[in-house]
Design a protein around this motif. Sequence first.
Motif, mmCIF file in Angstrom:
data_model
loop_
_atom_site.group_PDB
_atom_site.id
_atom_site.type_symbol
_atom_site.label_atom_id
_atom_site.label_comp_id
_atom_site.label_asym_id
_atom_site.label_seq_id
_atom_site.Cartn_x
_atom_site.Cartn_y
_atom_site.Cartn_z
ATOM 1 N N LEU A 57 0.788 -1.076 -0.030
ATOM 2 C CA LEU A 57 0.119 0.078 0.048
ATOM 3 C C LEU A 57 0.829 1.339 -0.053
ATOM 4 O O LEU A 57 2.114 1.243 0.621
ATOM 5 N N ASP A 58 0.289 2.270 -0.690
ATOM 6 C CA ASP A 58 1.106 3.590 -0.502
ATOM 7 C C ASP A 58 1.030 4.221 0.762
ATOM 8 O O ASP A 58 0.118 3.690 1.626
ATOM 9 N N ASP A 59 2.093 4.998 1.180
ATOM 10 C CA ASP A 59 1.932 5.773 2.560
ATOM 11 C C ASP A 59 0.605 6.318 2.948
ATOM 12 O O ASP A 59 0.133 6.383 4.150
ATOM 13 N N GLU A 60 -0.039 6.975 1.915
ATOM 14 C CA GLU A 60 -1.290 7.442 2.229
ATOM 15 C C GLU A 60 -2.255 6.548 2.701
ATOM 16 O O GLU A 60 -2.831 6.862 3.776
ATOM 17 N N LYS A 65 -6.431 4.794 6.758
ATOM 18 C CA LYS A 65 -7.479 3.570 6.680
ATOM 19 C C LYS A 65 -6.765 2.260 7.384
ATOM 20 O O LYS A 65 -7.494 1.843 8.476
ATOM 21 N N LYS A 66 -5.552 1.977 6.979
ATOM 22 C CA LYS A 66 -5.056 0.645 7.430
ATOM 23 C C LYS A 66 -4.726 0.910 9.042
ATOM 24 O O LYS A 66 -5.013 0.025 9.693
ATOM 25 N N LEU A 67 -4.122 1.878 9.256
ATOM 26 C CA LEU A 67 -3.784 2.268 10.629
ATOM 27 C C LEU A 67 -5.029 2.240 11.553
ATOM 28 O O LEU A 67 -5.004 1.693 12.528
ATOM 29 N N ASP A 68 -6.036 3.032 11.032
ATOM 30 C CA ASP A 68 -7.317 3.222 11.880
ATOM 31 C C ASP A 68 -7.749 1.986 11.838
ATOM 32 O O ASP A 68 -8.226 1.512 13.092
ATOM 33 N N ARG A 69 -7.916 1.156 11.169
ATOM 34 C CA ARG A 69 -8.522 -0.468 11.134
ATOM 35 C C ARG A 69 -7.673 -1.269 12.306
ATOM 36 O O ARG A 69 -8.549 -1.780 12.991
ATOM 37 N N THR A 70 -6.639 -1.273 12.060
ATOM 38 C CA THR A 70 -5.769 -2.117 13.238
ATOM 39 C C THR A 70 -5.928 -1.546 14.725
ATOM 40 O O THR A 70 -6.149 -2.266 15.521
ATOM 41 N N LEU A 71 -5.654 -0.132 14.685
ATOM 42 C CA LEU A 71 -5.898 0.154 16.039
ATOM 43 C C LEU A 71 -7.409 -0.075 16.540
ATOM 44 O O LEU A 71 -7.710 -0.484 17.791
ATOM 45 N N GLY A 72 -8.462 0.242 15.780
ATOM 46 C CA GLY A 72 -9.809 -0.279 16.166
ATOM 47 C C GLY A 72 -10.030 -1.583 16.702
ATOM 48 O O GLY A 72 -10.472 -2.098 17.671
ATOM 49 N N ALA A 73 -9.231 -2.638 15.740
ATOM 50 C CA ALA A 73 -9.425 -4.119 16.349
ATOM 51 C C ALA A 73 -8.639 -4.309 17.325
ATOM 52 O O ALA A 73 -9.212 -4.861 18.424
ATOM 53 N N GLY A 74 -7.817 -3.434 17.794
ATOM 54 C CA GLY A 74 -6.979 -3.475 19.008
ATOM 55 C C GLY A 74 -7.530 -3.078 20.098
ATOM 56 O O GLY A 74 -7.856 -3.894 21.234
ATOM 57 N N LEU A 75 -8.515 -2.052 20.011
ATOM 58 C CA LEU A 75 -9.265 -1.530 21.035
ATOM 59 C C LEU A 75 -10.391 -2.477 21.452
ATOM 60 O O LEU A 75 -10.811 -2.825 22.386
#
Length: 368
Positions: A57-60, A65-75
């Motif tokens: 994936l590109d940095d954008e 999206k990717k970061l938010d999804r991972t953090l959400g799953a962690g929560l």
Amino acid sequence: MHITSTLVLANAARTIGIVLGVLLLLAFAIAILFNMRKGRAEVGSEVELAANRKPYLDDEELETKKLDRTLGAGLVLLAVIGIALPLYWLAEPSRQTNAVDAFKEEAIKRGENVYINGAQCASCHGPNGVGGVANYTITDPATGDYVAAVSWRAPALNTVMYRYTPEQVTLILNYGRGFSPMPAWGAPGGGPLTEQQISDVIEYLISIQIPAEESTAAVQAELDKTCAADASGNCTVPGGPYKTLGEAVFNLGYTDSFAGGAYSCGRCHTKGWSYGQAQVPGGGGFGPNMTNGSEIRQFPTAAQQVAFVSAYPKAQTSYGIQGLSSGRMGSFGVNPNAVDPKTAIMSPDQVMLTQDQIAAVVAYERSL
Ligand code: HEC
Ligand code: HEC
């Protein structure tokens, strides 16, 4: 000449060496060439690139999206752990007691099986330990000759935890009572049951102990039938078998095998009592002779004797003037399994006899 020929030979050997070297180099170069041609096209590479060689994936995208999804799953997972772990911890004590109960239930089931099928305790002591009789052949202890065929009362076991501790019952089961139909069951006495089976059958016995009211009422009904004592303790049943309440208590179940004689004293203190051929009352049997004022000598006061009969002392403790407990008699007025409330397995009102009944039987014994 000699030197020249050696030189020619040396030259020939060198030439051969060089030719061989060149050939080897050539072969090596050809091998590399072949290998390079083979290696160029990777197997499967024409179909799809391996995952680790694909562009990511590109940095954008990666930082939104990717970061938010991972953090959400962690929560979400953190919340699950935060709620589930305390809930699990809260349920742990009940889970442990349930496990203990389940183990106990299994032991009781196994013990019931030993009681009914394995050792056939029920055939002598009755279903649910209500008491019964056992056919028995009395033989001469010296010669082994036949003396008599009798029906020997097998005491009720649905009150056995009223009078004995599990340790005392273990001892009885291990060694039996050799003079009677009760055989040795445990390995120490040469019996067939394992330590586990003995402990299981005791768990079963604990589970079938009757409530205090049921026992007290049954004893009272039996005494009403055989004695119906007046206020001064004299029996009023016309033509009845006993003169005093104390005598009736001493012989509880002699006339009709009530509870297999479990509540009586005669079954141990009068020879022949258990098979309906009672000899001298209190003359001694499994327990000592009580006649000729021996109890007045052993216990200077009636109160001391009442205390002994109520709460039978532990094995190897002395009692009275010159008595030493063997642990065989059992308690008749204090439940030995209800003394310490922390470890009690029975209730304090589950006792064989009331204090009045014990006082009466003690008076009777002191009169023998
Ligand atoms: C063949 C008959 C018979 C069998 C089988 C038998 N018993 Fe007994 N048992 C007796 C008799 C009879 C007595 C009483 C002996 C006496 O007079 O002291 C007795 C006594 C006892 C006592 C002592 C009770 C007391 O208050 O003095 C206990 C406990 C006992 N048996 C438990 C068992 C158990 C548990 C089993 C099975 C593993 C069993 N018995 C199998 C006949 C039997
Ligand atoms: C299971 C058999 C058994 C039964 C039932 C039994 N006893 Fe005993 N009793 C004994 C034995 C055995 C002794 C001897 C002491 C010992 O071994 O600890 C004894 C001792 C005694 C003594 C002391 C005797 C002495 O001179 O040292 C008295 C009193 C006594 N019993 C009263 C009673 C009374 C009362 C009852 C009935 C409520 C009763 N017993 C029921 C077995 C029994």
